[in-house]
Design a protein around this motif. Structure first.
Motif, PDB file in Angstrom:
ATOM      1  N   PRO A 140       7.601  -5.377 -10.058  1.00  0.00           N
ATOM      2  CA  PRO A 140       7.098  -4.519  -8.978  1.00  0.00           C
ATOM      3  C   PRO A 140       8.116  -4.400  -7.852  1.00  0.00           C
ATOM      4  CG  PRO A 140       6.071  -6.673  -8.896  1.00  0.00           C
ATOM      5  CD  PRO A 140       6.842  -6.629 -10.173  1.00  0.00           C
ATOM      6  N   TYR A 141       8.177  -3.236  -7.243  1.00  0.00           N
ATOM      7  CA  TYR A 141       9.171  -3.014  -6.194  1.00  0.00           C
ATOM      8  C   TYR A 141       8.618  -3.238  -4.788  1.00  0.00           C
ATOM      9  CZ  TYR A 141       7.115   1.728  -6.110  1.00  0.00           C
ATOM     10  OH  TYR A 141       6.262   2.811  -6.054  1.00  0.00           O
ATOM     11  N   ALA A 142       7.323  -3.527  -4.668  1.00  0.00           N
ATOM     12  CA  ALA A 142       6.769  -3.786  -3.343  1.00  0.00           C
ATOM     13  C   ALA A 142       5.486  -4.586  -3.443  1.00  0.00           C
ATOM     14  CB  ALA A 142       6.497  -2.476  -2.603  1.00  0.00           C
ATOM     15  N   VAL A 143       5.218  -5.343  -2.387  1.00  0.00           N
ATOM     16  CA  VAL A 143       3.935  -6.008  -2.193  1.00  0.00           C
ATOM     17  C   VAL A 143       3.227  -5.246  -1.072  1.00  0.00           C
ATOM     18  CG1 VAL A 143       2.745  -8.145  -1.564  1.00  0.00           C
ATOM     19  CG2 VAL A 143       4.928  -8.251  -2.798  1.00  0.00           C
ATOM     20  N   VAL A 144       2.018  -4.811  -1.330  1.00  0.00           N
ATOM     21  CA  VAL A 144       1.240  -4.126  -0.294  1.00  0.00           C
ATOM     22  C   VAL A 144       0.075  -5.019   0.105  1.00  0.00           C
ATOM     23  CG1 VAL A 144      -0.090  -2.088   0.333  1.00  0.00           C
ATOM     24  CG2 VAL A 144       1.883  -1.857  -1.186  1.00  0.00           C
ATOM     25  N   VAL A 145       0.060  -5.404   1.367  1.00  0.00           N
ATOM     26  CA  VAL A 145      -0.998  -6.247   1.914  1.00  0.00           C
ATOM     27  C   VAL A 145      -1.939  -5.326   2.671  1.00  0.00           C
ATOM     28  CG1 VAL A 145      -1.531  -8.267   3.326  1.00  0.00           C
ATOM     29  CG2 VAL A 145       0.703  -8.089   2.180  1.00  0.00           C
ATOM     30  N   GLU A 168      -2.375   1.743  -4.917  1.00  0.00           N
ATOM     31  CA  GLU A 168      -1.748   2.566  -5.963  1.00  0.00           C
ATOM     32  C   GLU A 168      -2.069   4.045  -5.802  1.00  0.00           C
ATOM     33  OE1 GLU A 168      -1.677  -1.564  -7.451  1.00  0.00           O
ATOM     34  OE2 GLU A 168      -3.206  -0.315  -6.502  1.00  0.00           O
ATOM     35  N   ILE A 169      -3.219   4.362  -5.244  1.00  0.00           N
ATOM     36  CA  ILE A 169      -3.564   5.762  -5.014  1.00  0.00           C
ATOM     37  C   ILE A 169      -2.901   6.270  -3.739  1.00  0.00           C
ATOM     38  CG2 ILE A 169      -5.466   7.347  -4.466  1.00  0.00           C
ATOM     39  CD1 ILE A 169      -7.216   5.780  -6.354  1.00  0.00           C
ATOM     40  N   VAL A 170      -2.988   5.493  -2.675  1.00  0.00           N
ATOM     41  CA  VAL A 170      -2.413   5.885  -1.390  1.00  0.00           C
ATOM     42  C   VAL A 170      -0.912   6.162  -1.506  1.00  0.00           C
ATOM     43  CG1 VAL A 170      -1.820   4.973   0.900  1.00  0.00           C
ATOM     44  CG2 VAL A 170      -4.154   4.753   0.020  1.00  0.00           C
ATOM     45  N   PHE A 171      -0.221   5.381  -2.359  1.00  0.00           N
ATOM     46  CA  PHE A 171       1.220   5.552  -2.512  1.00  0.00           C
ATOM     47  C   PHE A 171       1.595   6.248  -3.828  1.00  0.00           C
ATOM     48  CE2 PHE A 171       1.057   1.924   0.496  1.00  0.00           C
ATOM     49  CZ  PHE A 171       1.790   2.499   1.529  1.00  0.00           C
ATOM     50  N   ASP A 172       0.626   6.818  -4.514  1.00  0.00           N
ATOM     51  CA  ASP A 172       0.850   7.521  -5.776  1.00  0.00           C
ATOM     52  C   ASP A 172       1.774   6.701  -6.686  1.00  0.00           C
ATOM     53  OD1 ASP A 172       0.531   9.530  -7.662  1.00  0.00           O
ATOM     54  OD2 ASP A 172       2.194  10.725  -6.885  1.00  0.00           O
ATOM     55  N   ALA A 173       1.370   5.472  -6.934  1.00  0.00           N
ATOM     56  CA  ALA A 173       2.136   4.559  -7.781  1.00  0.00           C
ATOM     57  C   ALA A 173       1.337   4.289  -9.051  1.00  0.00           C
ATOM     58  CB  ALA A 173       2.439   3.270  -7.034  1.00  0.00           C
ATOM     59  N   GLY A 174       1.859   3.410  -9.895  1.00  0.00           N
ATOM     60  CA  GLY A 174       1.184   3.157 -11.164  1.00  0.00           C
ATOM     61  C   GLY A 174       1.273   1.719 -11.618  1.00  0.00           C
ATOM     62  N   LEU A 175       1.055   1.526 -12.901  1.00  0.00           N
ATOM     63  CA  LEU A 175       1.025   0.206 -13.505  1.00  0.00           C
ATOM     64  C   LEU A 175       2.387  -0.478 -13.376  1.00  0.00           C
ATOM     65  CD1 LEU A 175      -1.164  -1.360 -15.123  1.00  0.00           C
ATOM     66  CD2 LEU A 175       0.000  -0.585 -17.201  1.00  0.00           C
ATOM     67  N   GLY A 176       2.377  -1.706 -12.847  1.00  0.00           N
ATOM     68  CA  GLY A 176       3.613  -2.465 -12.740  1.00  0.00           C
ATOM     69  C   GLY A 176       4.463  -2.146 -11.529  1.00  0.00           C
ATOM     70  N   ASP A 177       4.016  -1.209 -10.670  1.00  0.00           N
ATOM     71  CA  ASP A 177       4.823  -0.807  -9.520  1.00  0.00           C
ATOM     72  C   ASP A 177       4.594  -1.681  -8.291  1.00  0.00           C
ATOM     73  OD1 ASP A 177       5.999   1.297 -10.889  1.00  0.00           O
ATOM     74  OD2 ASP A 177       4.482   2.746 -10.263  1.00  0.00           O
ATOM     75  N   LEU A 178       3.333  -2.039  -8.046  1.00  0.00           N
ATOM     76  CA  LEU A 178       2.989  -2.738  -6.812  1.00  0.00           C
ATOM     77  C   LEU A 178       2.218  -4.022  -7.090  1.00  0.00           C
ATOM     78  CD1 LEU A 178       1.582   0.283  -4.738  1.00  0.00           C
ATOM     79  CD2 LEU A 178       3.959  -0.520  -4.868  1.00  0.00           C
TER      80      LEU A 178
END
Length: 224
Positions: A75-80, A90-100
């Protein structure tokens, strides 16, 4: 005719992936874990812009991606973020599986266990970015502000949230929206002081930023 429509959709999707920087070569197939902190933040910002503009491309959400990351994650980021059902990272940043890596608690408050979960991303997986994300009209902050104003105690373990937010309440003089921003900045400061994370920040391997999500517009703005 059907084949032409499918091909056109495929072309448009590929163009969107290229524009968003999400079509990666074999050397970075699992994501942006080897990216710089600024590159990771830029990717999140671009994804959020798509989401806010109703132009989400829902990357990394198919069977191929599931197979790709089954044995290894980068994953390229941790979102707290808050546990609020309207703020799924994952929706707010339009990301997917394994990204965050998503670490969620009421009003994104932290304690030793939550801090350990946050540390895991940079320390064990090399994630170059941590984003602490507050959001508009946070219910947990609103409830805490009301309890503090009325001098009441919330039931069960909910009072722990109130106590965590007490400093922000005092600094904001009870204003909920100010409390949200102040608390977000305070969590960022606390994480920056974390010894394990501070070493990675000093080595330019990690950045920690604070953001604010608007429920009305879908946009994330950077606070700190």
């Amino acid at each position: 005719m059907h084949a032409k429509i499918v091909n056109r959709r495929a072309i448009l999707r590929t163009a969107g992936l290229l524009a968003g920087g999400l079509l990666l070569d074999s050397g970075t197939a699992h994501g942006l874990a080897r990216a710089t902190p600024d590159e990771a933040w830029a990717t999140l910002r671009e994804g959020n812009r798509r989401w806010a503009a109703d132009a989400a491309i829902h990357p990394h959400q198919d069977l191929a991606r599931r197979a790709e990351v089954a044995a290894k994650q980068e994953p390229y980021a941790v979102v707290v973020s808050c546990i609020d059902s309207r703020v799924p990272p994952e929706i707010v940043f339009d990301a997917g599986l394994g990204d965050l890596l998503s670490v969620r608690s009421a009003a994104q408050t932290i304690d030793p266990l939550v801090s350990a979960a946050i540390e895991y991303g940079p320390a064990e997986l090399g994630a170059p970015l941590i984003v602490v994300l507050g959001h508009q009209r946070c219910g947990a902050v609103t409830a805490a502000a009301h309890a503090l104003h009325e001098g009441t105690t919330l039931p069960g373990k909910l009072q722990h949230i109130v106590e965590e937010l007490r400093p922000a309440y005092k600094r904001a003089h009870g204003n909920v929206e100010k409390m949200i921003r102040i608390n977000t900045a305070e969590v960022v400061a606390e994480l920056k002081a974390d010894k394990l994370l501070a070493r990675r920040i000093a080595g330019k391997q990690l950045k920690i930023v604070g953001g604010y999500y608007s429920l009305d517009t879908g946009e994330v703005t950077r606070l700190v």
